[in-house]
Design a protein around this motif. Structure first.
Motif, PDB file in Angstrom:
ATOM      1  N   LYS A  21      -4.642   3.412  -5.352  1.00  0.00           N
ATOM      2  CA  LYS A  21      -3.418   2.732  -6.384  1.00  0.00           C
ATOM      3  C   LYS A  21      -3.631   1.075  -6.204  1.00  0.00           C
ATOM      4  CE  LYS A  21      -2.103   6.484  -7.070  1.00  0.00           C
ATOM      5  NZ  LYS A  21      -2.412   7.401  -6.415  1.00  0.00           N
ATOM      6  N   VAL A  22      -4.184   0.651  -5.043  1.00  0.00           N
ATOM      7  CA  VAL A  22      -4.517  -0.842  -4.910  1.00  0.00           C
ATOM      8  C   VAL A  22      -5.630  -0.933  -6.568  1.00  0.00           C
ATOM      9  CG1 VAL A  22      -5.101  -2.389  -3.534  1.00  0.00           C
ATOM     10  CG2 VAL A  22      -3.674  -0.645  -2.239  1.00  0.00           C
ATOM     11  N   ALA A  23      -6.999  -0.358  -6.008  1.00  0.00           N
ATOM     12  CA  ALA A  23      -7.323  -0.611  -7.418  1.00  0.00           C
ATOM     13  C   ALA A  23      -6.795  -0.812  -9.096  1.00  0.00           C
ATOM     14  CB  ALA A  23      -8.746   0.621  -7.545  1.00  0.00           C
ATOM     15  N   LEU A  24      -5.893  -0.428  -9.225  1.00  0.00           N
ATOM     16  CA  LEU A  24      -5.158  -0.438  -9.926  1.00  0.00           C
ATOM     17  C   LEU A  24      -4.386  -1.548 -10.638  1.00  0.00           C
ATOM     18  CD1 LEU A  24      -3.866   3.419 -10.603  1.00  0.00           C
ATOM     19  CD2 LEU A  24      -6.108   2.429 -11.814  1.00  0.00           C
ATOM     20  N   GLY A  25      -4.127  -2.445  -9.504  1.00  0.00           N
ATOM     21  CA  GLY A  25      -3.417  -3.170  -9.797  1.00  0.00           C
ATOM     22  C   GLY A  25      -4.410  -4.269 -10.918  1.00  0.00           C
ATOM     23  N   PRO A  26      -5.870  -4.745 -10.900  1.00  0.00           N
ATOM     24  CA  PRO A  26      -5.788  -5.936 -11.382  1.00  0.00           C
ATOM     25  C   PRO A  26      -6.008  -5.212 -12.542  1.00  0.00           C
ATOM     26  CG  PRO A  26      -7.450  -5.711  -9.896  1.00  0.00           C
ATOM     27  CD  PRO A  26      -6.494  -4.781  -9.025  1.00  0.00           C
ATOM     28  N   ILE A  27      -5.409  -4.171 -13.480  1.00  0.00           N
ATOM     29  CA  ILE A  27      -5.766  -3.632 -14.664  1.00  0.00           C
ATOM     30  C   ILE A  27      -4.269  -4.049 -15.218  1.00  0.00           C
ATOM     31  CG2 ILE A  27      -6.045  -1.539 -16.293  1.00  0.00           C
ATOM     32  CD1 ILE A  27      -8.027  -0.549 -13.647  1.00  0.00           C
ATOM     33  N   PHE A  28      -2.925  -3.816 -14.502  1.00  0.00           N
ATOM     34  CA  PHE A  28      -1.660  -3.721 -14.474  1.00  0.00           C
ATOM     35  C   PHE A  28      -1.711  -4.932 -14.191  1.00  0.00           C
ATOM     36  CE2 PHE A  28      -0.874   0.073 -11.056  1.00  0.00           C
ATOM     37  CZ  PHE A  28      -0.633   0.492 -13.288  1.00  0.00           C
ATOM     38  N   ILE A  29      -2.199  -6.273 -14.323  1.00  0.00           N
ATOM     39  CA  ILE A  29      -2.276  -7.994 -14.113  1.00  0.00           C
ATOM     40  C   ILE A  29      -2.359  -7.608 -15.540  1.00  0.00           C
ATOM     41  CG2 ILE A  29      -3.010  -9.715 -12.815  1.00  0.00           C
ATOM     42  CD1 ILE A  29      -3.043  -8.539 -10.668  1.00  0.00           C
ATOM     43  N   ILE A  30      -3.464  -7.545 -16.118  1.00  0.00           N
ATOM     44  CA  ILE A  30      -3.968  -7.618 -17.519  1.00  0.00           C
ATOM     45  C   ILE A  30      -3.028  -7.142 -18.387  1.00  0.00           C
ATOM     46  CG2 ILE A  30      -5.928  -7.567 -18.599  1.00  0.00           C
ATOM     47  CD1 ILE A  30      -7.720  -7.520 -16.197  1.00  0.00           C
ATOM     48  N   ALA A  90       5.015  -1.065 -12.183  1.00  0.00           N
ATOM     49  CA  ALA A  90       4.371  -0.674 -12.670  1.00  0.00           C
ATOM     50  C   ALA A  90       3.134  -0.221 -11.034  1.00  0.00           C
ATOM     51  CB  ALA A  90       2.896  -1.282 -13.330  1.00  0.00           C
ATOM     52  N   MET A  91       2.567  -0.895 -10.501  1.00  0.00           N
ATOM     53  CA  MET A  91       1.910  -0.881  -8.891  1.00  0.00           C
ATOM     54  C   MET A  91       3.238   0.143  -7.677  1.00  0.00           C
ATOM     55  SD  MET A  91      -0.415  -0.835  -6.786  1.00  0.00           S
ATOM     56  CE  MET A  91      -1.389  -2.422  -7.806  1.00  0.00           C
ATOM     57  N   ALA A  92       4.143  -0.071  -7.738  1.00  0.00           N
ATOM     58  CA  ALA A  92       5.271   1.136  -7.302  1.00  0.00           C
ATOM     59  C   ALA A  92       5.649   2.257  -7.883  1.00  0.00           C
ATOM     60  CB  ALA A  92       6.249   0.111  -7.295  1.00  0.00           C
ATOM     61  N   LEU A  93       5.718   2.180  -8.937  1.00  0.00           N
ATOM     62  CA  LEU A  93       5.572   3.630  -9.850  1.00  0.00           C
ATOM     63  C   LEU A  93       4.158   4.605  -9.406  1.00  0.00           C
ATOM     64  CD1 LEU A  93       7.239   4.202 -13.718  1.00  0.00           C
ATOM     65  CD2 LEU A  93       5.284   4.943 -12.994  1.00  0.00           C
ATOM     66  N   ALA A  94       3.336   3.508 -10.070  1.00  0.00           N
ATOM     67  CA  ALA A  94       2.074   4.246  -9.925  1.00  0.00           C
ATOM     68  C   ALA A  94       1.891   4.468  -8.150  1.00  0.00           C
ATOM     69  CB  ALA A  94       0.927   3.621 -10.231  1.00  0.00           C
ATOM     70  N   ILE A  95       1.957   4.445  -7.637  1.00  0.00           N
ATOM     71  CA  ILE A  95       2.238   4.712  -5.704  1.00  0.00           C
ATOM     72  C   ILE A  95       3.102   5.904  -5.539  1.00  0.00           C
ATOM     73  CG2 ILE A  95       2.512   4.999  -3.511  1.00  0.00           C
ATOM     74  CD1 ILE A  95       0.946   2.211  -3.675  1.00  0.00           C
ATOM     75  N   SER A  97       7.210   3.655  -2.489  1.00  0.00           N
ATOM     76  CA  SER A  97       7.706   2.883  -3.695  1.00  0.00           C
ATOM     77  C   SER A  97       7.726   1.698  -3.322  1.00  0.00           C
ATOM     78  CB  SER A  97       8.418   2.891  -4.198  1.00  0.00           C
ATOM     79  OG  SER A  97       9.006   4.315  -4.931  1.00  0.00           O
ATOM     80  N   LEU A  98       8.046   1.646  -1.862  1.00  0.00           N
ATOM     81  CA  LEU A  98       7.975   0.357  -1.122  1.00  0.00           C
ATOM     82  C   LEU A  98       6.991  -0.807  -0.432  1.00  0.00           C
ATOM     83  CD1 LEU A  98      10.464  -1.727   0.257  1.00  0.00           C
ATOM     84  CD2 LEU A  98      10.388  -1.132   2.212  1.00  0.00           C
ATOM     85  N   VAL A  99       6.274   0.621  -0.494  1.00  0.00           N
ATOM     86  CA  VAL A  99       4.317   0.001  -0.337  1.00  0.00           C
ATOM     87  C   VAL A  99       3.660  -0.481  -1.242  1.00  0.00           C
ATOM     88  CG1 VAL A  99       2.388   0.988  -0.002  1.00  0.00           C
ATOM     89  CG2 VAL A  99       4.121   1.389   1.396  1.00  0.00           C
ATOM     90  N   GLY A 100       4.321  -0.337  -2.442  1.00  0.00           N
ATOM     91  CA  GLY A 100       3.101  -0.546  -3.559  1.00  0.00           C
ATOM     92  C   GLY A 100       4.420  -1.124  -4.364  1.00  0.00           C
ATOM     93  N   THR A 101       5.505  -1.834  -3.865  1.00  0.00           N
ATOM     94  CA  THR A 101       5.953  -3.812  -4.634  1.00  0.00           C
ATOM     95  C   THR A 101       5.346  -4.128  -2.647  1.00  0.00           C
ATOM     96  OG1 THR A 101       8.165  -2.231  -4.995  1.00  0.00           O
ATOM     97  CG2 THR A 101       8.383  -4.329  -4.346  1.00  0.00           C
TER      98      THR A 101
END
Length: 284
Positions: free
Chosen positions: A134-143, A154-159, A217-221
């Motif tokens: 899910k870390v790979a999705l981080g830049p996509i969520f930022i854009i 969104a990162m917490a939700l995705a995980i 969720s905490l990890v994603g946050t």
């Protein structure tokens, strides 16, 4: 002294209906109490040995910090009022990601149970989404969502959402088939089967998913705050690492452990309350 002894004896045997039951409760409560005392002792011993090792130069306190420095760092942050702001930012982002991930995951899991066709159709996509780091999705969520809080949520939700879907769907499919057949013979609708059999039978699975999700969720946050944040415990960890302030890093990690424990404990308490309520409603 005798009053204290009597109070402890009464507490150890509280709720007993026979003398044998009282001895059983006493044995169980003494066992639970000994585990709690040993857990606290291990924690205190860990910090004590850490402090001794740092003071007597057995470890390099520049890269490990030490409990007294962590305490001073925490005290300064409390006095300045920064600590509560950072805790609130991380907890609020985690709770929003956790609740939204659980809600969406539960709805999708119910939809997959409802329709075998939909389940077979989406199965490969869910497997692939679960396998993606899910870390790979981080830049996509930022854009997509801007360089701010929505990307972290969104990162917490995705995980958490894919794990919820897979755990709950597997739990629904493992419900005893004979119970479903019995309701079908009485002409029950699919919604009635869901309400009367699937959901009540899946309560343990649901709470297992919640316990896993709250940590994820905490990890994603925290991962989101590593990538894009101006506040929060993840921000403090990254900032402390950049300026080689290991006391700040360790303080943030320590608070993170406490937050994770409290969130897990709240879910465990909720599970006890719901299971008790469900049992009482069946006996009435």
């Amino acid at each position: 002294m005798s009053k204290l002894k009597n109070w402890i004896t009464a507490w150890l045997k509280k709720g007993a209906v026979t003398e044998e039951h009282a001895q059983y409760l006493k044995k169980q409560r003494l066992r639970d109490l000994s585990i709690l005392i040993l857990q606290i002792f291990i924690l205190i011993a860990f910090f004590f040995l850490w402090e001794l090792a740092a003071r007597y130069k057995l470890i390099n306190s520049f890269i490990t910090s030490q409990p007294t420095r962590i305490w001073v760092t925490l005290a300064k942050m409390v006095i300045k009022g920064d600590l509560w702001t950072h805790i609130w930012v991380t907890v609020s982002e985690t709770v929003i990601g956790f609740l939204s991930g659980t809600l969406i995951g539960a709805i999708v899991a119910i939809a997959l149970w409802w329709s075998d066709y939909l389940s077979q159709l989406l199965e490969p996509y869910i497997v692939v989404l679960n396998a993606i780091p899910k870390v790979a999705l981080g830049p996509i969520f930022i854009i997509w969502l801007s360089n701010d809080t929505p990307a972290i949520i969104a990162m917490a939700l995705a995980i958490s959402v894919i794990v919820t879907i897979m755990t709950l769907h597997n739990g629904f499919m493992e419900v005893e088939e004979n119970k479903i057949k019995l309701l079908l013979t009485f002409g029950a609708t699919k919604f009635q089967i869901l309400k009367k059999v699937i959901l009540p039978a899946s309560l343990p699975t649901f709470f297992s998913a919640l316990k896993i999700n709250v940590g994820l969720s905490l990890v994603g946050t925290i991962v989101g705050e590593f990538l894009v944040s101006k506040a929060g415990l993840g921000y403090l960890i990254i900032y402390g690492g950049q300026v080689f302030n290991l006391s700040l890093v360790m303080s943030s990690v320590l608070i993170l452990c406490i937050v994770a424990f409290l969130m897990y404990y709240i879910i465990a308490l909720l599970e006890k309350w719901v299971v008790k309520w469900n049992t009482n409603s069946k006996t009435e």
